[in-house]
Design a protein around this motif. Structure first.
Motif, PDB file in Angstrom:
ATOM      1  N   THR A   1       0.825  -1.203   0.000  1.00 40.30           N
ATOM      2  CA  THR A   1       0.000   0.000   0.000  1.00 40.30           C
ATOM      3  C   THR A   1       0.864   1.260   0.000  1.00 40.30           C
ATOM      4  O   THR A   1       0.607   2.206  -0.756  1.00 40.30           O
ATOM      5  N   ILE A   2       1.883   1.278   0.829  1.00 38.34           N
ATOM      6  CA  ILE A   2       2.761   2.457   0.918  1.00 38.34           C
ATOM      7  C   ILE A   2       3.481   2.677  -0.412  1.00 38.34           C
ATOM      8  O   ILE A   2       3.542   3.803  -0.924  1.00 38.34           O
ATOM      9  N   VAL A   3       4.014   1.601  -1.000  1.00 41.42           N
ATOM     10  CA  VAL A   3       4.757   1.727  -2.260  1.00 41.42           C
ATOM     11  C   VAL A   3       3.839   2.216  -3.374  1.00 41.42           C
ATOM     12  O   VAL A   3       4.188   3.133  -4.136  1.00 41.42           O
ATOM     13  N   GLN A   4       2.643   1.620  -3.479  1.00 39.47           N
ATOM     14  CA  GLN A   4       1.725   2.030  -4.546  1.00 39.47           C
ATOM     15  C   GLN A   4       1.301   3.483  -4.377  1.00 39.47           C
ATOM     16  O   GLN A   4       1.206   4.234  -5.356  1.00 39.47           O
ATOM     17  N   THR A   5       1.067   3.898  -3.145  1.00 37.26           N
ATOM     18  CA  THR A   5       0.668   5.283  -2.877  1.00 37.26           C
ATOM     19  C   THR A   5       1.769   6.254  -3.295  1.00 37.26           C
ATOM     20  O   THR A   5       1.500   7.278  -3.930  1.00 37.26           O
ATOM     21  N   LEU A   6       3.004   5.932  -2.973  1.00 38.39           N
ATOM     22  CA  LEU A   6       4.123   6.805  -3.341  1.00 38.39           C
ATOM     23  C   LEU A   6       4.286   6.893  -4.862  1.00 38.39           C
ATOM     24  O   LEU A   6       4.548   7.969  -5.409  1.00 38.39           O
ATOM     25  N   ILE A   7       4.127   5.754  -5.547  1.00 35.89           N
ATOM     26  CA  ILE A   7       4.227   5.768  -7.015  1.00 35.89           C
ATOM     27  C   ILE A   7       3.125   6.647  -7.606  1.00 35.89           C
ATOM     28  O   ILE A   7       3.371   7.472  -8.498  1.00 35.89           O
ATOM     29  N   ALA A   8       1.904   6.480  -7.111  1.00 36.30           N
ATOM     30  CA  ALA A   8       0.775   7.264  -7.625  1.00 36.30           C
ATOM     31  C   ALA A   8       0.997   8.750  -7.408  1.00 36.30           C
ATOM     32  O   ALA A   8       0.778   9.568  -8.317  1.00 36.30           O
ATOM     33  N   LEU A   9       1.429   9.120  -6.213  1.00 41.91           N
ATOM     34  CA  LEU A   9       1.671  10.535  -5.913  1.00 41.91           C
ATOM     35  C   LEU A   9       2.738  11.120  -6.835  1.00 41.91           C
ATOM     36  O   LEU A   9       2.603  12.255  -7.316  1.00 41.91           O
ATOM     37  N   ALA A  10       3.789  10.349  -7.097  1.00 36.95           N
ATOM     38  CA  ALA A  10       4.878  10.837  -7.947  1.00 36.95           C
ATOM     39  C   ALA A  10       4.421  11.038  -9.389  1.00 36.95           C
ATOM     40  O   ALA A  10       4.734  12.058 -10.021  1.00 36.95           O
ATOM     41  N   VAL A  11       3.654  10.079  -9.929  1.00 36.13           N
ATOM     42  CA  VAL A  11       3.200  10.185 -11.316  1.00 36.13           C
ATOM     43  C   VAL A  11       2.200  11.334 -11.474  1.00 36.13           C
ATOM     44  O   VAL A  11       2.288  12.118 -12.425  1.00 36.13           O
ATOM     45  N   ILE A  12       1.259  11.440 -10.553  1.00 35.26           N
ATOM     46  CA  ILE A  12       0.278  12.533 -10.604  1.00 35.26           C
ATOM     47  C   ILE A  12       0.993  13.876 -10.554  1.00 35.26           C
ATOM     48  O   ILE A  12       0.677  14.799 -11.322  1.00 35.26           O
ATOM     49  N   ALA A  13       1.953  13.995  -9.659  1.00 37.09           N
ATOM     50  CA  ALA A  13       2.710  15.246  -9.523  1.00 37.09           C
ATOM     51  C   ALA A  13       3.457  15.572 -10.816  1.00 37.09           C
ATOM     52  O   ALA A  13       3.500  16.730 -11.248  1.00 37.09           O
ATOM     53  N   ALA A  14       4.022  14.559 -11.470  1.00 33.74           N
ATOM     54  CA  ALA A  14       4.765  14.784 -12.712  1.00 33.74           C
ATOM     55  C   ALA A  14       3.855  15.322 -13.811  1.00 33.74           C
ATOM     56  O   ALA A  14       4.208  16.271 -14.527  1.00 33.74           O
ATOM     57  N   PHE A  15       2.663  14.746 -13.965  1.00 27.93           N
ATOM     58  CA  PHE A  15       1.721  15.225 -14.982  1.00 27.93           C
ATOM     59  C   PHE A  15       1.230  16.633 -14.641  1.00 27.93           C
ATOM     60  O   PHE A  15       1.027  17.460 -15.545  1.00 27.93           O
TER      61      PHE A  15
ATOM     62  N   ILE B   1       2.887  18.984 -12.883  1.00 28.78           N
ATOM     63  CA  ILE B   1       3.992  19.932 -13.106  1.00 28.78           C
ATOM     64  C   ILE B   1       4.181  20.197 -14.601  1.00 28.78           C
ATOM     65  O   ILE B   1       4.466  21.321 -15.019  1.00 28.78           O
ATOM     66  N   ALA B   2       3.972  19.155 -15.420  1.00 29.50           N
ATOM     67  CA  ALA B   2       4.120  19.313 -16.868  1.00 29.50           C
ATOM     68  C   ALA B   2       2.961  20.079 -17.493  1.00 29.50           C
ATOM     69  O   ALA B   2       3.026  20.462 -18.667  1.00 29.50           O
ATOM     70  N   GLY B   3       1.890  20.293 -16.726  1.00 33.03           N
ATOM     71  CA  GLY B   3       0.745  21.044 -17.223  1.00 33.03           C
ATOM     72  C   GLY B   3      -0.076  20.301 -18.260  1.00 33.03           C
ATOM     73  O   GLY B   3      -0.760  20.919 -19.083  1.00 33.03           O
ATOM     74  N   LEU B   4      -0.064  18.965 -18.223  1.00 32.78           N
ATOM     75  CA  LEU B   4      -0.792  18.163 -19.195  1.00 32.78           C
ATOM     76  C   LEU B   4      -2.260  18.011 -18.804  1.00 32.78           C
ATOM     77  O   LEU B   4      -2.608  18.037 -17.617  1.00 32.78           O
ATOM     78  N   ASN B   5      -3.116  17.845 -19.808  1.00 30.10           N
ATOM     79  CA  ASN B   5      -4.539  17.625 -19.566  1.00 30.10           C
ATOM     80  C   ASN B   5      -4.717  16.244 -18.940  1.00 30.10           C
ATOM     81  O   ASN B   5      -4.375  15.231 -19.564  1.00 30.10           O
ATOM     82  N   PRO B   6      -5.252  16.155 -17.720  1.00 31.91           N
ATOM     83  CA  PRO B   6      -5.290  14.860 -17.031  1.00 31.91           C
ATOM     84  C   PRO B   6      -6.179  13.826 -17.718  1.00 31.91           C
ATOM     85  O   PRO B   6      -5.847  12.639 -17.730  1.00 31.91           O
ATOM     86  N   LEU B   7      -7.305  14.265 -18.301  1.00 29.79           N
ATOM     87  CA  LEU B   7      -8.196  13.323 -18.966  1.00 29.79           C
ATOM     88  C   LEU B   7      -7.593  12.787 -20.258  1.00 29.79           C
ATOM     89  O   LEU B   7      -7.672  11.588 -20.547  1.00 29.79           O
ATOM     90  N   LEU B   8      -6.986  13.669 -21.023  1.00 32.20           N
ATOM     91  CA  LEU B   8      -6.468  13.290 -22.338  1.00 32.20           C
ATOM     92  C   LEU B   8      -5.095  12.644 -22.272  1.00 32.20           C
ATOM     93  O   LEU B   8      -4.645  12.061 -23.264  1.00 32.20           O
ATOM     94  N   THR B   9      -4.421  12.743 -21.138  1.00 36.90           N
ATOM     95  CA  THR B   9      -3.077  12.146 -21.029  1.00 36.90           C
ATOM     96  C   THR B   9      -3.001  11.123 -19.895  1.00 36.90           C
ATOM     97  O   THR B   9      -2.894   9.923 -20.143  1.00 36.90           O
ATOM     98  N   LEU B  10      -3.076  11.579 -18.659  1.00 34.09           N
ATOM     99  CA  LEU B  10      -2.930  10.662 -17.524  1.00 34.09           C
ATOM    100  C   LEU B  10      -3.967   9.544 -17.581  1.00 34.09           C
ATOM    101  O   LEU B  10      -3.640   8.365 -17.401  1.00 34.09           O
ATOM    102  N   PHE B  11      -5.209   9.897 -17.833  1.00 32.90           N
ATOM    103  CA  PHE B  11      -6.258   8.876 -17.907  1.00 32.90           C
ATOM    104  C   PHE B  11      -6.179   8.085 -19.213  1.00 32.90           C
ATOM    105  O   PHE B  11      -6.074   6.857 -19.204  1.00 32.90           O
ATOM    106  N   ALA B  12      -6.223   8.793 -20.332  1.00 31.46           N
ATOM    107  CA  ALA B  12      -6.295   8.107 -21.631  1.00 31.46           C
ATOM    108  C   ALA B  12      -5.058   7.262 -21.904  1.00 31.46           C
ATOM    109  O   ALA B  12      -5.164   6.111 -22.353  1.00 31.46           O
TER     110      ALA B  12
END
Length: 479
Positions: A347-361, A363-374
């Motif tokens: 749980t701790i490892v998955q949470t840290l990975i998720a937080l890091a990836v979300i933060a990266a998208f 910071i990059a200013g990408l559209n979350p629906l069209l990039t992170l989700f899609a």
């Protein structure tokens, strides 16, 4: 308790989940309202037309066909490691190791990718009711942290949360179905949504089936809860069939009514006129039942995505736990919490990975629906399709080597798995070859993103070859 349980590891909380609880856990991962309000309009709009209706039905049939061989083999391979264990038993250690890492990649991608939908829908909801414009990433990061806390605790806490949310999702859609049936639709009900006239071109049809299959992702994860199930040999097969039939019938029937309500011949035009296709089902609810249902659905849409995130997080944490016990990932992940008996380190490892990836998208200013989700969530879809293809082949190989286990049962051990192999191989081909259409990813990314699956498979195969003790554990971890 597992023979491979590490010193000081109390294991998962055995006997805590029945058929209903496991069914709710996996159906929550399928996120019925998310798919009906979010994925359905997009699938219709992206050139799929009303072909999505027969596609849902055909995918339900295909997943049921797959489930026959899957649960038959699972009865003889008593391991909660799910797909990769069956593939190891049937096809050998190298493919088993590859499957283990592909599964871990897939479930991580689905959990993280869904964060790209959760943030924007929360932003829209808050802005609609309060006028405040909160950035999407604040909600996505906050949800990941909260889910980590819930999953860190006992699994039955998560099951109760998911149970309430998923039952509410079913209720609002069924109310909408009933409202449509009672009021009737312009021109009267007909069989147009089931007609082949709604089928798009051959090239678009392949993507239609990938869209439809993506709405079933999560159903296959019932065996992950074997250690925690009451009478797992009975509970797991029943929960698997119940989940497939429940969500398949729900999708098929509800989609027919919604398409009828919008008008089979005009539904694509209506969607094209909307700035946000997610508003489509809410508008239908407002028209046929009332604003109160539309508002309720908007709120539950947010909780539906949250339930999906929580369910997939539970899947990922268990994969980390079992792979840690079996030596495919660092062994310190293969321990449960002393008090809660939850896979807390995963749980701790998955949470840290998720937080890091979300933060990266973010910071990059990408559209979350069209990039992170899609982009990210569809990697998960392809991962699971590949795994289900390999499992179907593994079932045939396993019972060919061990015919005495299911004597005179060719339908379960040969015919059904062969049909599932052909079906999923075709869907996998459509998904990989049409990844750019499916996700909107530009050329190089449309090649690079699916390539992550191949990379994960190669790493897993190498790991399995270098660590034969890990593969032996894949075959010797009884429930």
């Amino acid at each position: 308790m597992s023979q491979l349980q590490q010193p000081g590891d109390r294991g998962l909380r055995m006997g805590s989940l029945g058929v209903a609880a496991i069914t709710l856990m996996v159906v929550s991962a399928v996120a019925p309202l998310t798919n009906m309000a979010g994925v359905l309009p997009v699938a219709i709009l992206f050139g799929n037309g009303t072909a999505i209706v027969p596609a849902f039905i055909l995918m339900m049939v295909l997943v049921l066909i797959f489930s026959v061989g899957y649960v038959t083999m699972a009865r003889h391979v008593q391991n909660a490691g799910a797909f990769y264990t069956l593939i190891t038993q049937g096809l050998g250690k190298s493919l088993g190791g590859a499957a283990a890492l592909i599964a871990l990649l897939g479930y991580n991608c689905m959990q993280i990718g869904m964060s790209g939908m959760f943030g924007p829908v929360c932003t829209d909801l808050i802005k609609t009711f309060t006028g405040l414009d909160v950035p999407w990433w604040a909600f996505s990061l906050g949800a990941s942290a909260l889910i980590g806390v819930l999953a860190y605790r006992r699994v039955d806490l998560s099951a109760k949360v998911l149970g309430v949310l998923v039952l509410a999702e079913f209720a609002v859609i069924l109310i909408l179905d009933l409202g449509i049936v009672i009021q009737g639709v312009p021109g009267g009900f007909d069989l147009a949504p089931l007609s082949l006239a709604g089928m798009p071109s051959t090239s678009a049809l392949g993507v239609t089936f990938v869209f439809a299959f993506g709405c079933y992702i999560g159903i296959e994860a019932t065996t992950l809860y074997s250690d925690e199930a009451k009478e797992p040999k009975k509970t797991i097969p029943r929960a698997t069939y119940a989940a497939v039939l429940l969500i398949g019938l729900f999708y098929s029937i509800s989609t027919i009514w919604i398409v009828e309500a919008a008008g089979t011949s005009t539904i694509v035009t209506q969607l094209e006129g909307l700035g946000d296709p997610i508003q489509f089902v809410f508008n239908i609810a407002d028209q046929y039942v009332g604003n109160w249902l539309a508002v309720t659905m908007r709120v539950l849409f947010v909780t539906s995505v949250f339930a999906c995130l929580l369910a997939f997080h539970n899947h990922v944490a268990r994969y980390f736990y079992y792979l840690g016990k079996e030596g495919m990932v660092p062994s310190w992940l293969g321990r449960t919490h002393d008090l809660h008996q939850s896979p807390h380190r995963g749980t701790i490892v998955q949470t840290l990975i998720a937080l890091a990836v979300i933060a990266a998208f973010a910071i990059a200013g990408l559209n979350p629906l069209l990039t992170l989700f899609a982009w990210v969530a569809n990697i998960a879809v392809i991962c699971i399709i590949v795994l289900m293809t390999l499992v179907s082949i593994a079932v045939i190989a396993y019972f060919t080597k061990n015919p005495e286990l299911e004597p005179n049962q060719p339908l379960k051990t040969k015919v059904m798995p062969a049909l599932a192999t052909i079906g999923f191989a075709l869907v996998a081909y459509f998904g990989i070859s049409g990844f750019d259409i499916l996700t909107g990813a530009p050329g190089p990314l449309a090649i690079a993103l699916p390539s992550l699956i191949l990379i994960a498979g190669i790493i897993g195969a190498i790991r399995a070859t270098m660590r034969p003790d890990a593969i032996r554990r894949l075959n010797a971890d009884p429930v």
